[in-house]
Design a protein around this motif. Structure first.
Motif, PDB file in Angstrom:
ATOM      1  N   ALA A 184     -29.952   8.756   9.515  1.00 17.25           N
ATOM      2  CA  ALA A 184     -28.894   7.753   9.371  1.00 17.25           C
ATOM      3  C   ALA A 184     -27.544   8.389   9.676  1.00 17.25           C
ATOM      4  O   ALA A 184     -27.258   9.503   9.251  1.00 17.25           O
ATOM      5  N   MET A 185     -26.699   7.677  10.438  1.00 16.88           N
ATOM      6  CA  MET A 185     -25.369   8.191  10.767  1.00 16.88           C
ATOM      7  C   MET A 185     -24.357   7.860   9.681  1.00 16.88           C
ATOM      8  O   MET A 185     -23.292   8.452   9.627  1.00 16.88           O
ATOM      9  N   HIS A 186     -24.663   6.900   8.829  1.00 19.94           N
ATOM     10  CA  HIS A 186     -23.779   6.516   7.729  1.00 19.94           C
ATOM     11  C   HIS A 186     -24.623   6.435   6.471  1.00 19.94           C
ATOM     12  O   HIS A 186     -25.491   5.591   6.351  1.00 19.94           O
ATOM     13  N   ASP A 187     -24.370   7.340   5.560  1.00 18.63           N
ATOM     14  CA  ASP A 187     -25.145   7.432   4.332  1.00 18.63           C
ATOM     15  C   ASP A 187     -24.164   7.643   3.189  1.00 18.63           C
ATOM     16  O   ASP A 187     -23.437   8.631   3.173  1.00 18.63           O
ATOM     17  N   PRO A 188     -24.100   6.709   2.239  1.00 14.21           N
ATOM     18  CA  PRO A 188     -23.126   6.850   1.153  1.00 14.21           C
ATOM     19  C   PRO A 188     -23.296   8.139   0.344  1.00 14.21           C
ATOM     20  O   PRO A 188     -22.357   8.579  -0.320  1.00 14.21           O
ATOM     21  N   GLU A 189     -24.447   8.748   0.426  1.00 18.09           N
ATOM     22  CA  GLU A 189     -24.664  10.021  -0.273  1.00 18.09           C
ATOM     23  C   GLU A 189     -24.053  11.199   0.485  1.00 18.09           C
ATOM     24  O   GLU A 189     -23.832  12.257  -0.093  1.00 18.09           O
ATOM     25  N   HIS A 190     -23.777  11.018   1.792  1.00 23.44           N
ATOM     26  CA  HIS A 190     -23.300  12.131   2.616  1.00 23.44           C
ATOM     27  C   HIS A 190     -21.987  11.863   3.348  1.00 23.44           C
ATOM     28  O   HIS A 190     -21.384  12.769   3.894  1.00 23.44           O
ATOM     29  N   GLU A 191     -21.541  10.613   3.389  1.00 26.44           N
ATOM     30  CA  GLU A 191     -20.295  10.278   4.073  1.00 26.44           C
ATOM     31  C   GLU A 191     -19.173  10.159   3.040  1.00 26.44           C
ATOM     32  O   GLU A 191     -19.317   9.456   2.044  1.00 26.44           O
ATOM     33  N   SER A 192     -18.088  10.860   3.286  1.00 20.23           N
ATOM     34  CA  SER A 192     -16.979  10.839   2.330  1.00 20.23           C
ATOM     35  C   SER A 192     -15.674  10.452   3.021  1.00 20.23           C
ATOM     36  O   SER A 192     -15.454  10.769   4.194  1.00 20.23           O
ATOM     37  N   ILE A 193     -14.821   9.763   2.290  1.00 16.99           N
ATOM     38  CA  ILE A 193     -13.511   9.361   2.796  1.00 16.99           C
ATOM     39  C   ILE A 193     -12.587  10.567   2.758  1.00 16.99           C
ATOM     40  O   ILE A 193     -12.463  11.234   1.732  1.00 16.99           O
ATOM     41  N   LYS A 194     -11.934  10.850   3.884  1.00 18.49           N
ATOM     42  CA  LYS A 194     -11.020  11.977   3.992  1.00 18.49           C
ATOM     43  C   LYS A 194      -9.562  11.543   3.975  1.00 18.49           C
ATOM     44  O   LYS A 194      -8.703  12.264   3.499  1.00 18.49           O
ATOM     45  N   GLU A 195      -9.270  10.352   4.522  1.00 10.83           N
ATOM     46  CA  GLU A 195      -7.892   9.879   4.580  1.00 10.83           C
ATOM     47  C   GLU A 195      -7.888   8.358   4.739  1.00 10.83           C
ATOM     48  O   GLU A 195      -8.751   7.802   5.403  1.00 10.83           O
ATOM     49  N   THR A 196      -6.906   7.727   4.107  1.00  3.60           N
ATOM     50  CA  THR A 196      -6.737   6.286   4.217  1.00  3.60           C
ATOM     51  C   THR A 196      -5.275   5.974   4.483  1.00  3.60           C
ATOM     52  O   THR A 196      -4.392   6.558   3.863  1.00  3.60           O
ATOM     53  N   SER A 197      -5.035   5.062   5.414  1.00  2.00           N
ATOM     54  CA  SER A 197      -3.683   4.642   5.743  1.00  2.00           C
ATOM     55  C   SER A 197      -3.673   3.120   5.812  1.00  2.00           C
ATOM     56  O   SER A 197      -4.453   2.528   6.556  1.00  2.00           O
ATOM     57  N   ILE A 198      -2.781   2.483   5.018  1.00  2.07           N
ATOM     58  CA  ILE A 198      -2.687   1.028   5.010  1.00  2.07           C
ATOM     59  C   ILE A 198      -1.284   0.632   5.450  1.00  2.07           C
ATOM     60  O   ILE A 198      -0.300   1.152   4.949  1.00  2.07           O
ATOM     61  N   GLU A 199      -1.233  -0.282   6.412  1.00  2.78           N
ATOM     62  CA  GLU A 199       0.035  -0.801   6.905  1.00  2.78           C
ATOM     63  C   GLU A 199      -0.090  -2.309   7.037  1.00  2.78           C
ATOM     64  O   GLU A 199      -0.719  -2.806   7.983  1.00  2.78           O
ATOM     65  N   GLY A 200       0.472  -3.027   6.073  1.00  7.48           N
ATOM     66  CA  GLY A 200       0.373  -4.483   6.084  1.00  7.48           C
ATOM     67  C   GLY A 200      -1.056  -4.943   5.918  1.00  7.48           C
ATOM     68  O   GLY A 200      -1.720  -4.591   4.943  1.00  7.48           O
ATOM     69  N   SER A 201      -1.543  -5.712   6.882  1.00  6.17           N
ATOM     70  CA  SER A 201      -2.899  -6.259   6.794  1.00  6.17           C
ATOM     71  C   SER A 201      -3.907  -5.468   7.616  1.00  6.17           C
ATOM     72  O   SER A 201      -4.981  -5.967   7.940  1.00  6.17           O
ATOM     73  N   THR A 202      -3.568  -4.214   7.951  1.00  7.76           N
ATOM     74  CA  THR A 202      -4.510  -3.344   8.655  1.00  7.76           C
ATOM     75  C   THR A 202      -4.616  -2.009   7.925  1.00  7.76           C
ATOM     76  O   THR A 202      -3.677  -1.566   7.270  1.00  7.76           O
ATOM     77  N   ALA A 203      -5.756  -1.396   8.038  1.00  8.22           N
ATOM     78  CA  ALA A 203      -5.970  -0.093   7.405  1.00  8.22           C
ATOM     79  C   ALA A 203      -6.850   0.767   8.302  1.00  8.22           C
ATOM     80  O   ALA A 203      -7.660   0.261   9.078  1.00  8.22           O
ATOM     81  N   THR A 204      -6.661   2.072   8.178  1.00  8.10           N
ATOM     82  CA  THR A 204      -7.499   3.039   8.876  1.00  8.10           C
ATOM     83  C   THR A 204      -8.103   3.948   7.824  1.00  8.10           C
ATOM     84  O   THR A 204      -7.386   4.485   6.969  1.00  8.10           O
ATOM     85  N   VAL A 205      -9.409   4.127   7.885  1.00  5.82           N
ATOM     86  CA  VAL A 205     -10.122   4.972   6.933  1.00  5.82           C
ATOM     87  C   VAL A 205     -10.873   6.035   7.733  1.00  5.82           C
ATOM     88  O   VAL A 205     -11.748   5.712   8.532  1.00  5.82           O
ATOM     89  N   SER A 206     -10.518   7.302   7.518  1.00  2.44           N
ATOM     90  CA  SER A 206     -11.180   8.421   8.198  1.00  2.44           C
ATOM     91  C   SER A 206     -12.238   8.998   7.274  1.00  2.44           C
ATOM     92  O   SER A 206     -11.972   9.236   6.095  1.00  2.44           O
ATOM     93  N   THR A 207     -13.448   9.214   7.819  1.00  3.59           N
ATOM     94  CA  THR A 207     -14.551   9.730   7.019  1.00  3.59           C
ATOM     95  C   THR A 207     -15.250  10.886   7.726  1.00  3.59           C
ATOM     96  O   THR A 207     -15.073  11.097   8.923  1.00  3.59           O
ATOM     97  N   GLU A 208     -16.036  11.617   6.951  1.00 10.13           N
ATOM     98  CA  GLU A 208     -16.935  12.643   7.488  1.00 10.13           C
ATOM     99  C   GLU A 208     -18.315  12.422   6.903  1.00 10.13           C
ATOM    100  O   GLU A 208     -18.449  12.133   5.708  1.00 10.13           O
ATOM    101  N   ASN A 209     -19.307  12.523   7.750  1.00 13.11           N
ATOM    102  CA  ASN A 209     -20.699  12.440   7.325  1.00 13.11           C
ATOM    103  C   ASN A 209     -21.345  13.781   7.666  1.00 13.11           C
ATOM    104  O   ASN A 209     -21.247  14.255   8.791  1.00 13.11           O
TER     105      ASN A 209
END
Length: 92
Positions: free
Chosen positions: A29-54
């Motif tokens: 699996a390329m996305h596994d909640p046991e192995h994928e973690s959020i590294k950075e989050t940026s929110i601007e108005g009604s859009t957001a960017t979430v950077s993760t590592e798996n």
């Protein structure tokens, strides 16, 4: 069956603007909640960017960038980019 389930996921979580990519899958699996973690989050108005590592079971690090938008009071995935040393690639 895989195409049907993928379509259901896009309908449930994707924004109205999502253009789904062709499905592909392997044995890990390329996305596994046991192995994928959020590294950075940026929110601007009604859009957001979430950077993760798996990190897969072999120790290979995969980096992703989720772009989400607020639609009807719900955060919906608009884009999912796979990030490597050569660039970023849409993979949603």
């Amino acid at each position: 069956m895989a195409e049907s389930e993928y379509s259901d996921i896009i309908k449930r979580l994707g924004s109205k603007t999502v253009v789904p990519q062709p499905i592909s899958f392997g044995d890990l699996a390329m996305h596994d909640p046991e192995h994928e973690s959020i590294k950075e989050t940026s929110i601007e108005g009604s859009t957001a960017t979430v950077s993760t590592e798996n990190i897969d079971i072999h120790g290979y690090v995969q980096k992703y960038e989720y772009r989400v938008v607020l639609e009807s009071n719900e955060w919906r995935i608009a884009s999912l980019q796979y990030i490597d040393d050569e660039g970023s690639y849409e993979c949603l």
